[in-house]
Write a protein that holds these residues in place. Structure first.
Motif, PDB file in Angstrom:
ATOM      1  N   SER A  29       0.830  -1.197   0.000  1.00 21.95           N
ATOM      2  CA  SER A  29       0.000   0.000   0.000  1.00 21.95           C
ATOM      3  C   SER A  29       0.871   1.256   0.000  1.00 21.95           C
ATOM      4  O   SER A  29       2.074   1.214   0.288  1.00 21.95           O
ATOM      5  CB  SER A  29      -0.910   0.010   1.228  1.00 21.95           C
ATOM      6  N   GLU A  30       0.240   2.397  -0.302  1.00 17.72           N
ATOM      7  CA  GLU A  30       0.975   3.659  -0.313  1.00 17.72           C
ATOM      8  C   GLU A  30       1.542   3.965   1.079  1.00 17.72           C
ATOM      9  O   GLU A  30       2.687   4.399   1.218  1.00 17.72           O
ATOM     10  CB  GLU A  30       0.048   4.802  -0.750  1.00 17.72           C
ATOM     11  N   LEU A  31       0.719   3.743   2.112  1.00 17.52           N
ATOM     12  CA  LEU A  31       1.182   3.991   3.473  1.00 17.52           C
ATOM     13  C   LEU A  31       2.344   3.076   3.822  1.00 17.52           C
ATOM     14  O   LEU A  31       3.327   3.507   4.449  1.00 17.52           O
ATOM     15  CB  LEU A  31       0.043   3.800   4.473  1.00 17.52           C
ATOM     16  N   ALA A  32       2.239   1.830   3.411  1.00 16.97           N
ATOM     17  CA  ALA A  32       3.314   0.875   3.703  1.00 16.97           C
ATOM     18  C   ALA A  32       4.623   1.305   3.041  1.00 16.97           C
ATOM     19  O   ALA A  32       5.703   1.152   3.628  1.00 16.97           O
ATOM     20  CB  ALA A  32       2.913  -0.525   3.237  1.00 16.97           C
ATOM     21  N   LYS A  33       4.544   1.866   1.836  1.00 19.28           N
ATOM     22  CA  LYS A  33       5.746   2.360   1.154  1.00 19.28           C
ATOM     23  C   LYS A  33       6.384   3.506   1.940  1.00 19.28           C
ATOM     24  O   LYS A  33       7.602   3.573   2.111  1.00 19.28           O
ATOM     25  CB  LYS A  33       5.397   2.832  -0.258  1.00 19.28           C
ATOM     26  N   PHE A  34       5.522   4.423   2.396  1.00 17.82           N
ATOM     27  CA  PHE A  34       6.014   5.559   3.184  1.00 17.82           C
ATOM     28  C   PHE A  34       6.670   5.072   4.476  1.00 17.82           C
ATOM     29  O   PHE A  34       7.777   5.507   4.833  1.00 17.82           O
ATOM     30  CB  PHE A  34       4.849   6.504   3.495  1.00 17.82           C
TER      31      PHE A  34
ATOM     32  N   GLU B 155       7.677   5.665  -4.284  1.00 18.23           N
ATOM     33  CA  GLU B 155       6.918   6.185  -5.420  1.00 18.23           C
ATOM     34  C   GLU B 155       5.427   6.023  -5.106  1.00 18.23           C
ATOM     35  O   GLU B 155       4.905   4.904  -5.080  1.00 18.23           O
ATOM     36  CB  GLU B 155       7.302   5.452  -6.696  1.00 18.23           C
ATOM     37  N   LEU B 156       4.763   7.150  -4.863  1.00 17.57           N
ATOM     38  CA  LEU B 156       3.378   7.145  -4.406  1.00 17.57           C
ATOM     39  C   LEU B 156       2.447   7.681  -5.481  1.00 17.57           C
ATOM     40  O   LEU B 156       2.769   8.645  -6.170  1.00 17.57           O
ATOM     41  CB  LEU B 156       3.234   7.991  -3.133  1.00 17.57           C
ATOM     42  N   THR B 157       1.287   7.058  -5.606  1.00 24.67           N
ATOM     43  CA  THR B 157       0.260   7.528  -6.539  1.00 24.67           C
ATOM     44  C   THR B 157      -0.785   8.355  -5.807  1.00 24.67           C
ATOM     45  O   THR B 157      -1.152   9.449  -6.231  1.00 24.67           O
ATOM     46  CB  THR B 157      -0.419   6.338  -7.238  1.00 24.67           C
ATOM     47  N   HIS B 158      -1.275   7.825  -4.702  1.00 25.99           N
ATOM     48  CA  HIS B 158      -2.235   8.537  -3.854  1.00 25.99           C
ATOM     49  C   HIS B 158      -1.689   8.565  -2.431  1.00 25.99           C
ATOM     50  O   HIS B 158      -1.267   7.527  -1.901  1.00 25.99           O
ATOM     51  CB  HIS B 158      -3.604   7.862  -3.882  1.00 25.99           C
ATOM     52  N   PHE B 159      -1.714   9.759  -1.823  1.00 24.59           N
ATOM     53  CA  PHE B 159      -1.192   9.865  -0.467  1.00 24.59           C
ATOM     54  C   PHE B 159      -1.686  11.147   0.178  1.00 24.59           C
ATOM     55  O   PHE B 159      -1.646  12.214  -0.426  1.00 24.59           O
ATOM     56  CB  PHE B 159       0.340   9.856  -0.456  1.00 24.59           C
ATOM     57  N   ASN B 160      -2.199  11.023   1.394  1.00 22.72           N
ATOM     58  CA  ASN B 160      -2.592  12.181   2.188  1.00 22.72           C
ATOM     59  C   ASN B 160      -2.062  11.935   3.592  1.00 22.72           C
ATOM     60  O   ASN B 160      -2.603  11.101   4.320  1.00 22.72           O
ATOM     61  CB  ASN B 160      -4.117  12.365   2.192  1.00 22.72           C
ATOM     62  N   TRP B 161      -1.008  12.628   3.954  1.00 25.57           N
ATOM     63  CA  TRP B 161      -0.315  12.361   5.213  1.00 25.57           C
ATOM     64  C   TRP B 161      -1.251  12.454   6.409  1.00 25.57           C
ATOM     65  O   TRP B 161      -1.181  11.628   7.321  1.00 25.57           O
ATOM     66  CB  TRP B 161       0.843  13.339   5.375  1.00 25.57           C
ATOM     67  N   ALA B 162      -2.144  13.431   6.423  1.00 26.68           N
ATOM     68  CA  ALA B 162      -3.043  13.616   7.562  1.00 26.68           C
ATOM     69  C   ALA B 162      -4.032  12.472   7.691  1.00 26.68           C
ATOM     70  O   ALA B 162      -4.312  11.990   8.789  1.00 26.68           O
ATOM     71  CB  ALA B 162      -3.787  14.948   7.447  1.00 26.68           C
ATOM     72  N   LEU B 163      -4.588  12.020   6.577  1.00 24.89           N
ATOM     73  CA  LEU B 163      -5.585  10.955   6.591  1.00 24.89           C
ATOM     74  C   LEU B 163      -4.951   9.572   6.674  1.00 24.89           C
ATOM     75  O   LEU B 163      -5.387   8.717   7.453  1.00 24.89           O
ATOM     76  CB  LEU B 163      -6.456  11.042   5.333  1.00 24.89           C
TER      77      LEU B 163
END
Length: 234
Positions: A2-7, A32-40
């Motif tokens: 997932s995007e969060l897991a990559k971060f 490399e992220l496609t969709h990401f919202n740090w707060a959410l």
């Protein structure tokens, strides 16, 4: 993954290599992220049920205010719902002119959750400086300390004005404190693309007019993994 897991994988790698600079340089890769919202995606998930102190503000007078991670997540949800009710939408530009106070962090997290674009502004700016920033920044909404309300007298009539602190009831201004009456659960209107704009900074402009610098939902939160590493934050 997932995007969060990559971060998180990128962050955890740097934390693991915090005493081995050569290994960090050799092995680190930007996620490399496609969709990401740090707060959410990150903050809310981390803050859920977390009673540890997440924000501790000490005033010059010695007065203190503390919020847990869970409280900050909830209060930023309320702020996001409040701002949405005033017409703040994804992509709208919001000028923030606040000191280092609780409302600043609530408003920043709220804007991130909404997908609004923040334009931070120092409280030292005069009316002429603000007139330029409002125009070139294409600002639709202003969140400012009530003491600075008069500086926005020439702002376009359609600009939403939200005041923080004593005197927030000035004519034409909404009181940010009313956010506490909003629902504590926030539902985003859709996913946030990592390439969407998050922050617009005006440079200092020491030799000419200040320039606008854009940060996205990836370049600022993810980019600051390097800041985390250099400062030794854990």
């Amino acid at each position: 993954m997932s995007e969060l897991a990559k971060f998180l994988a990128a962050r955890d790698f740097l934390l693991a290599q915090r005493t081995d600079y050569a290994a960090a340089v050799r092995g680190f890769r930007w996620p490399e992220l496609t969709h990401f919202n740090w707060a959410l995606d990150y903050f809310d998930a981390m803050a859920k049920g977390d009673a540890r102190i997440g924000l501790h503000v000490v005033e010059e007078t010695g007065a203190e205010e503390k919020l847990s991670f869970a409280e900050l997540a909830q209060r930023s949800n309320q702020a996001a719902n409040f701002l949405r009710g005033l017409g703040v939408a994804r992509g709208d530009r919001v000028l923030l002119m606040l000191g280092n106070e609780i409302a600043l962090w609530e408003a920043m997290l709220a804007c991130m959750k909404l997908g609004a674009v923040m334009i931070p502004a120092t409280t030292l700016l005069a009316a002429d400086d603000l007139r330029d920033r409002l125009a070139r920044g294409q600002v639709k909404h202003v969140i400012a300390g009530a003491a600075h309300a008069a500086k926005f007298a020439d702002a376009p009539e359609a600009t939403t004005r939200i005041a923080v602190g004593a005197g927030a009831s000035a004519a034409g201004w909404r009181d940010f404190a009313d956010a506490k009456e909003s629902p504590t659960t926030f539902v985003p209107d859709g996913p946030t693309r990592a390439s969407d704009p998050l922050l617009l900074y005006f440079t200092s402009g020491t030799t000419s007019q200040p320039k606008l610098v854009l940060h996205t939902h990836a370049s600022y939160p993810v980019g600051h993994l390097s800041t985390m590493y250099w400062l030794g934050l854990q």
